[in-house]
Design an enzyme around this catalytic site. Structure first.
Site, PDB file in Angstrom:
ATOM      1  CG  HIS A   1       7.697 -11.352  -3.183  1.00 48.27           C
ATOM      2  ND1 HIS A   1       7.802 -10.159  -2.503  1.00 48.27           N
ATOM      3  CD2 HIS A   1       6.700 -12.044  -2.583  1.00 48.27           C
ATOM      4  CE1 HIS A   1       6.908 -10.127  -1.537  1.00 48.27           C
ATOM      5  NE2 HIS A   1       6.218 -11.256  -1.562  1.00 48.27           N
TER       6      HIS A   1
ATOM      7  CG  ASP B   1      -1.215  -4.772  -1.479  1.00 46.58           C
ATOM      8  OD1 ASP B   1      -1.979  -5.720  -1.278  1.00 46.58           O
ATOM      9  OD2 ASP B   1      -0.085  -4.687  -0.962  1.00 46.58           O
TER      10      ASP B   1
ATOM     11  NE  ARG C   1      -5.933  -9.904   1.957  1.00 50.11           N
ATOM     12  CZ  ARG C   1      -4.708 -10.152   1.471  1.00 50.11           C
ATOM     13  NH1 ARG C   1      -4.006  -9.210   0.894  1.00 50.11           N
ATOM     14  NH2 ARG C   1      -4.198 -11.361   1.557  1.00 50.11           N
TER      15      ARG C   1
ATOM     16  CB  SER D   1      -1.705  -8.757  -1.886  1.00 49.40           C
ATOM     17  OG  SER D   1      -0.792  -8.147  -1.012  1.00 49.40           O
TER      18      SER D   1
ATOM     19  CE  LYS E   1       2.638  -6.120  -1.763  1.00 45.98           C
ATOM     20  NZ  LYS E   1       2.193  -6.411  -0.424  1.00 45.98           N
TER      21      LYS E   1
HETATM   22  N1  URA Z   1       2.402 -10.730   1.368  1.00 52.16           N
HETATM   23  C1  URA Z   1       1.770  -9.707   0.740  1.00 52.16           C
HETATM   24  O1  URA Z   1       2.394  -8.759   0.291  1.00 52.16           O
HETATM   25  N2  URA Z   1       0.431  -9.796   0.620  1.00 52.16           N
HETATM   26  C2  URA Z   1      -0.291 -10.815   1.095  1.00 52.16           C
HETATM   27  O2  URA Z   1      -1.489 -10.804   0.944  1.00 52.16           O
HETATM   28  C3  URA Z   1       0.381 -11.849   1.760  1.00 52.16           C
HETATM   29  C4  URA Z   1       1.735 -11.787   1.868  1.00 52.16           C
END
Ligand code: URA
Length: 434
Positions: free
Chosen positions: A82, A161, A168, A183, A187
């Site tokens: 990621h 999220d 946010r 966050s 995932k």
């Molecule tokens: N990417 C995400 O998935 N969440 C965040 O808070 C920032 C970048």
């Protein structure tokens, strides 16, 4: 339990319990707690921060807010990768086939981009016919058969999220280490990989602009992953100027394919080798960094990564002839030269301004609903360290709308810092966090 008391406690700088965190995440996901109370709590978290324990509890509360994916039918150790996001970051398109060509399964859940340029899926969708729509069974079959698949993130994956991130985004509470770490990791954990390699960007085009903040974010995410039994490693890489030369969806696919054929930019290939090395080590496919690097380099020289990419595109409905003849990718009507407005060394190319310049052309989404124009974007010609004369071409705009191109050009020129003195070069890789 009352949401008011939870907000008050965080506003006063106290630590929330697991029960309090579960309460607000669950209540918000179900629509029982209103946006305005969660916004107030997010702002209190932003200023008063969260402890490592709170961050871990927030992560798991978000994981448990939806389904978790079981990848146990995929043979081998599944390693996910990621990136915290950057401009011109087409790493997945190159790295995934390289790693898959080494025999390591890559089961990737990717997103669409909100912001400067598209996400991995938007980029891949500039290939005619390519789709991430498939059943879970097909996804697993593809990974078992050809060792890689890219799926879209389903709505059921960490839905808390999804709601919190959207809130946010509009309440200026994105760039907090605990909130970003939880966050991203929620995932990744819900998506089921056994091990995770994180590419944490640092610099003007990254969430984390300073090295200290980037290391802090990396450590936070590594600790969360490790604590829930997922081997996690983070690479800190430069995002002070765009990665490679291409910014924009089809342009990035072209650059990725050229890289797979051994004719791409050095920084992009090197980053893929560094990340891939960590993936092969975590998967137990290589024993040393040296061995892993060699295996990865071999996928480029032998052409196996390129062949793997074609296999993957075909398996997901894409037209392989587009990969074999890159001229068939969507094309912009106008290619406009952008020229240096003074002489000197390029000392900086502010990456997020390049991103905005591409967004103005239509390469990214202003809102979730905005369409993307796959053909438009920017090709950087001169990067940091180059010496240019006034009037030299520094970049090309690929545009379909000349009015937008004018505004985009202005932004692009602002992104370039040209000075008399050459600055010391920044490294591509700043460190690895375990
Ligand atoms: N990417 C995400 O998935 N969440 C965040 O808070 C920032 C970048």
């Amino acid at each position: 339990m009352r949401m008011y008391d939870i907000i008050l406690k965080k506003r006063n700088g106290e630590e929330l319990t697991k029960e309090e965190i579960d309460f607000f995440v669950d209540g918000y996901t179900k629509g029982e707690i209103p946006d305005y109370q969660v916004s107030a709590l997010l702002m209190a978290i932003f200023f008063n921060k969260m402890t490592k324990r709170e961050t871990a509890d927030l992560t798991m509360a978000m994981v448990n807010s939806g389904e978790t994916i079981d990848l146990s039918e995929i043979q081998g150790i599944k390693v996910d990768k990621h990136s915290t996001g950057g401009v011109g970051d087409k790493t997945t398109l190159v790295l995934a086939p390289m790693v898959a060509a080494c025999g390591v399964p890559v089961a990737k859940m990717s997103g669409r981009g909100l912001g400067h340029t598209g996400g991995t899926i938007d980029k891949l969708e500039s290939i005619k016919g390519f789709s991430v729509e498939m059943t879970k069974k097909q996804f697993i079959e593809n990974v078992n058969r050809i060792k890689m698949a890219v799926g879209g993130q389903t709505a059921d994956l960490a839905p808390a999220d999804k709601k919190l991130y959207a809130l946010r985004d509009v309440t200026a509470t994105v760039d907090n280490v605990s909130l970003i770490a939880s966050s991203i990791m929620s995932k990744k954990i819900a998506a089921g990989a056994d091990a995770i390699v994180l590419d944490v960007k640092t610099g003007t085009g990254a969430f984390m602009k300073t090295l200290d903040d980037s290391f802090e974010l990396a450590q936070e995410m590594v600790d969360i992953g490790t604590n829930v039994g997922r081997n996690t490693i983070a690479v800190i890489s430069d995002m002070d100027q765009p990665l490679g030369y291409a910014v924009g969806n089809a342009l990035e696919v072209k650059e990725a394919v050229e890289t797979l054929k051994g004719k791409g930019p050095e920084d992009l290939l090197e980053l893929c080798i560094v990340l891939g090395t960590q993936m092969l080590l975590l998967a137990g496919r290589a024993n040393t960094e040296e061995e892993a690097r060699k295996m990865l380099q071999e996928t480029i020289t032998s052409g196996s990564a390129y062949e793997k990419f074609k296999e993957f595109v075909k398996a997901q409905g894409g037209d392989v002839s587009v990969i074999e003849d890159l001229e068939l990718l969507p094309k912009a009507q106008h290619i406009i030269e952008v020229k240096a407005d003074r002489e000197g060394y390029i000392t900086k190319i502010i990456a997020d301004q390049i991103g905005i310049s591409a967004l103005i052309l239509g390469a990214g989404r202003e809102t979730k609903e905005s369409p993307i124009d796959p053909a438009v974007g920017i090709i950087i010609k001169e990067k940091v360290g180059s010496y240019v004369k006034k009037g030299d071409v520094i970049a090309y705009l690929y545009a379909n709308d000349l009015n937008k191109a004018k505004i985009s050009e202005q932004k692009l020129l602002e992104a370039y810092h040209i000075e008399e003195q050459k600055l010391e070069e920044r490294p591509l890789i700043f460190g690895i966090v375990t």
